[in-house]
Design a protein around this motif. Structure first.
Motif, PDB file in Angstrom:
ATOM      1  N   ILE A 215      16.073 -59.260 -10.897  1.00 24.45           N
ATOM      2  CA  ILE A 215      16.418 -57.844 -11.053  1.00 24.45           C
ATOM      3  C   ILE A 215      16.964 -57.629 -12.454  1.00 24.45           C
ATOM      4  O   ILE A 215      17.769 -58.420 -12.938  1.00 24.45           O
ATOM      5  CB  ILE A 215      17.501 -57.430 -10.033  1.00 24.45           C
ATOM      6  N   ALA A 216      16.538 -56.558 -13.109  1.00 22.67           N
ATOM      7  CA  ALA A 216      17.106 -56.214 -14.419  1.00 22.67           C
ATOM      8  C   ALA A 216      16.754 -54.777 -14.759  1.00 22.67           C
ATOM      9  O   ALA A 216      15.785 -54.216 -14.248  1.00 22.67           O
ATOM     10  CB  ALA A 216      16.596 -57.149 -15.513  1.00 22.67           C
ATOM     11  N   HIS A 217      17.556 -54.193 -15.637  1.00 15.95           N
ATOM     12  CA  HIS A 217      17.261 -52.876 -16.187  1.00 15.95           C
ATOM     13  C   HIS A 217      16.096 -53.004 -17.169  1.00 15.95           C
ATOM     14  O   HIS A 217      15.764 -54.104 -17.626  1.00 15.95           O
ATOM     15  CB  HIS A 217      18.519 -52.344 -16.901  1.00 15.95           C
ATOM     16  N   VAL A 218      15.461 -51.879 -17.481  1.00 17.75           N
ATOM     17  CA  VAL A 218      14.366 -51.877 -18.448  1.00 17.75           C
ATOM     18  C   VAL A 218      14.828 -52.504 -19.769  1.00 17.75           C
ATOM     19  O   VAL A 218      15.901 -52.179 -20.284  1.00 17.75           O
ATOM     20  CB  VAL A 218      13.891 -50.419 -18.700  1.00 17.75           C
ATOM     21  N   ASP A 219      14.042 -53.435 -20.292  1.00 19.26           N
ATOM     22  CA  ASP A 219      14.258 -54.033 -21.610  1.00 19.26           C
ATOM     23  C   ASP A 219      15.490 -54.947 -21.670  1.00 19.26           C
ATOM     24  O   ASP A 219      16.049 -55.159 -22.732  1.00 19.26           O
ATOM     25  CB  ASP A 219      14.376 -52.943 -22.696  1.00 19.26           C
ATOM     26  N   HIS A 220      15.899 -55.501 -20.544  1.00 12.83           N
ATOM     27  CA  HIS A 220      16.984 -56.485 -20.565  1.00 12.83           C
ATOM     28  C   HIS A 220      16.457 -57.921 -20.626  1.00 12.83           C
ATOM     29  O   HIS A 220      17.236 -58.866 -20.545  1.00 12.83           O
ATOM     30  CB  HIS A 220      17.914 -56.295 -19.368  1.00 12.83           C
TER      31      HIS A 220
END
Length: 606
Positions: free
Chosen positions: A9-14
């Motif tokens: 799981i990650a935010h966009v562009d992490h």
């Protein structure tokens, strides 16, 4: 072989997809010297162009005798329908957080779903080698986020690592050895539990379908985790819908297991493994595939309801049919129904006339991706302005509210807050320094107020602001919100635009077209500098005489026209306007009225 199933799981562009690249390389999934594209998991053309993950995809690596099935999840809330289904296939999650930015809105969205399922997370603080990284602050923010989302004590006692996905290392300490991702592999093996389904391998076969696909050679395919029993090639099974209705019986023609980036055909697969089955003709997402003795379906995750709708119709402009090959309403309808079948977050309904279709979904980005895929497939269509979906609760009209997180330079904070809380009827929740001369603003804003705001936001912040949004909940209707203030410059002629005419129109406003472009009556060619619409003639040439004077024959120099992306065009238009989408062009135009309606409006205005 020992088995682990984990989602990242990650935010966009992490750095999620980049980290998966390194996991694949260091586990030996690629042979020596094999040429592998960067961000190998982003296989879709749009994903590679935009640098975001749109479709959830699985891969598999082996580490010291343990096979680890890794699911790469989308980081944007508009594609949350993918996330909710995919989390039901895994036994643990790896939360990737940028050490400089900390947890962001999409991190919150997916993490809340994972915690609600009882999954115990591993936190990886990525990009700790960046100059502005603050891993300790980011770690504290992650803990606070888990507490806010109602995590239990086991979930709050999460292990964490410091890492750099691009450099390919992870360490338990900020200043520890920076050699490889071995600490992450070992942590996954020791922290993520074995699939609980393994103990049910002697029971009848059952699998919950979570993603639907198509293969040009083997046809319709469904991917999911085997919940019990063993799947064997050639076995006859049945599909049961989520409400218990028996859909079809079919023979499993092929079983594909994930091995690295490729899928390999296997003769059988046991409980706990994530596999793809072929052979069905009707079964779809959320159906239970099981042995003939199975009577009840497996429980499936509820999907959050859509919040906006867009009307798709045929392209009825004078330039219709010149670029695309798929222009009929029945062809558009079939394509939309096919999309709704594989993407459960989209809902398609016919309008009363039958020529247009209302498509409801999560957000403008999701709609933009669908339209972009359709135009690349040769479709021509017209698209309306997005409309927010309301609902009634106890006789009160409720509307969707989004949580907006903005990082902006201190100089532009006032302008942003004024627009969000004043014009767009939002409520300021939090405002705090974000370091390096920036301020972080968190506000709850009606979804209606955010349609078309992003372009205005970039103008207000001189292109330096970053805006992220996430569905927050439902609230009572907040009253009218003004739309676009500027009027449109509308072509009053059919033909090819002339540079001389456009040069003389530049005083009237910004132009959307250049010279020598095809235009037609009713097409929007620019934005008027005032609030009213204005009909203009972009075909008017210079009157020629037989007298030449100094300075009158100089070359006309036009200002570069404004070029809109698909999402910008959809957000820009007003309720009485449409976006005309073809494989080669994106045009704005007024809705064409039938002769009776046009006559009625002209009488009313007179």
């Amino acid at each position: 072989m020992d088995l682990r199933n984990i989602a990242i799981i990650a935010h966009v562009d992490h750095g999620k997809t980049t980290l998966v690249d390194e996991l694949l390389k260091q586990s030996g999934a690629f042979r020596e010297g094999q040429a592998v594209a960067e961000r190998a998991m982003d296989s879709n053309d749009l994903e590679r162009e935009r640098g975001i993950t749109i479709l959830a995809k699985a891969t598999s690596v082996e580490w010291k005798g343990t096979r680890i099935n890794i699911v790469d999840t989308p980081g944007h809330a508009d594609f949350g329908g993918e996330v909710e289904r995919i989390l039901s296939m895994v036994d643990g999650v790896c939360l990737l957080v940028d050490a400089a930015e900390g947890p962001m809105p999409q991190t919150k969205f997916v993490t809340s779903k994972a915690l609600a399922l009882g999954l115990r997370p591993i936190v990886v603080l990525n990009k700790v080698d960046k100059p502005d990284a603050e891993p300790d602050r980011a770690l504290n923010e992650v803990f606070d986020l888990f507490a806010d989302l109602g995590a239990d004590e086991d979930q709050l006692d999460f292990p964490h690592l410091y890492a750099s996905g691009r450099a390919g290392w992870a360490s338990a300490e900020p200043d520890g050895p920076r050699k490889s991702l071995a600490p992450l592999f070992d942590l996954i093996v020791h922290h993520v539990p074995r699939p609980r389904q393994i103990i049910r391998k002697d029971e009848p076969f059952q699998m919950l379908a979570t993603t639907l696909g198509a293969d040009p050679f083997i046809g319709r395919i469904l991917t999911g985790r085997i919940e019990s029993g063993t799947a064997r090639t050639g076995a006859t099974v049945q599909a049961i819908s989520r409400v218990g209705q028996k859909i079809e019986q079919f023979r499993i023609s092929k079983i594909l297991a994930f091995r690295g980036l490729a899928q390999t055909a296997v003769d059988e697969a046991e409980a706990g493994d994530i596999v793809t089955l072929a052979g069905m003709s009707k079964a779809t997402v959320s159906d239970t595939i099981g042995a003939l003795a199975i009577e009840t379906p497996l429980p499936s995750q509820p999907i959050d309801p859509p919040t906006i709708s867009v009307t798709f119709g045929i392209n009825d402009s004078p330039l219709a049919g010149r670029d695309g090959s798929k222009v009929q309403s029945r062809v558009i309808r079939d394509r939309l129904l096919k999309e709704a079948e594989s993407n459960v977050a989209i809902r398609v309904t016919d309008t009363p006339g039958g020529e247009a279709f209302e498509v409801a979904g999560r957000g403008e980005l999701q709609m933009g991706v669908l339209i972009e895929n359709m135009r690349r497939e040769g479709f021509e269509l017209s698209v309306s302005r997005p409309q927010v979906l309301f609902r009634e609760e106890d006789g009160q009209r409720m509307e969707p509210i989004e949580e907006v997180t903005i990082d902006v330079d201190d100089d532009y904070t006032g302008a942003v807050i004024e627009k969000l809380t004043g014009v767009r009827r939002g409520d300021l929740v939090e405002m705090k320094p974000a370091g390096a001369g920036k301020t972080r603003i968190v506000a709850h804003v009606p979804s209606r107020g955010l349609i078309g705001y992003h372009g205005e936001f970039l103008t207000d912040t001189r292109g330096t602001g970053v805006l992220n949004r996430l569905f927050h909940g439902w609230a009572p209707y907040k009253g009218p919100i003004p739309g676009r203030r500027a009027g449109a410059l509308i072509s009053m002629e059919d033909g090819v635009s002339v540079a001389y005419a456009l040069f003389n129109l530049e005083d009237r406003g910004k132009m959307f077209i250049g010279a020598q472009e095809q235009v037609y009556q009713g097409m929007i060619i620019g934005e008027h500098s005032r609030e009213n619409d204005l009909e203009v003639n972009p075909l008017k040439g210079k009157k020629l005489t037989n007298i030449r004077a100094s300075g009158t024959d100089e070359a006309v120099r036009l200002t570069t026209p404004v070029t809109m992306s698909l999402e910008q065009a959809i957000a820009y238009i007003d309720d009485d306007e449409l976006v005309e989408v073809t494989p080669k062009a994106i045009r704005l135009r007024k809705r064409f009225l039938d002769p009776h309606e046009r006559k009625r409006q002209s009488r009313a205005s007179a």
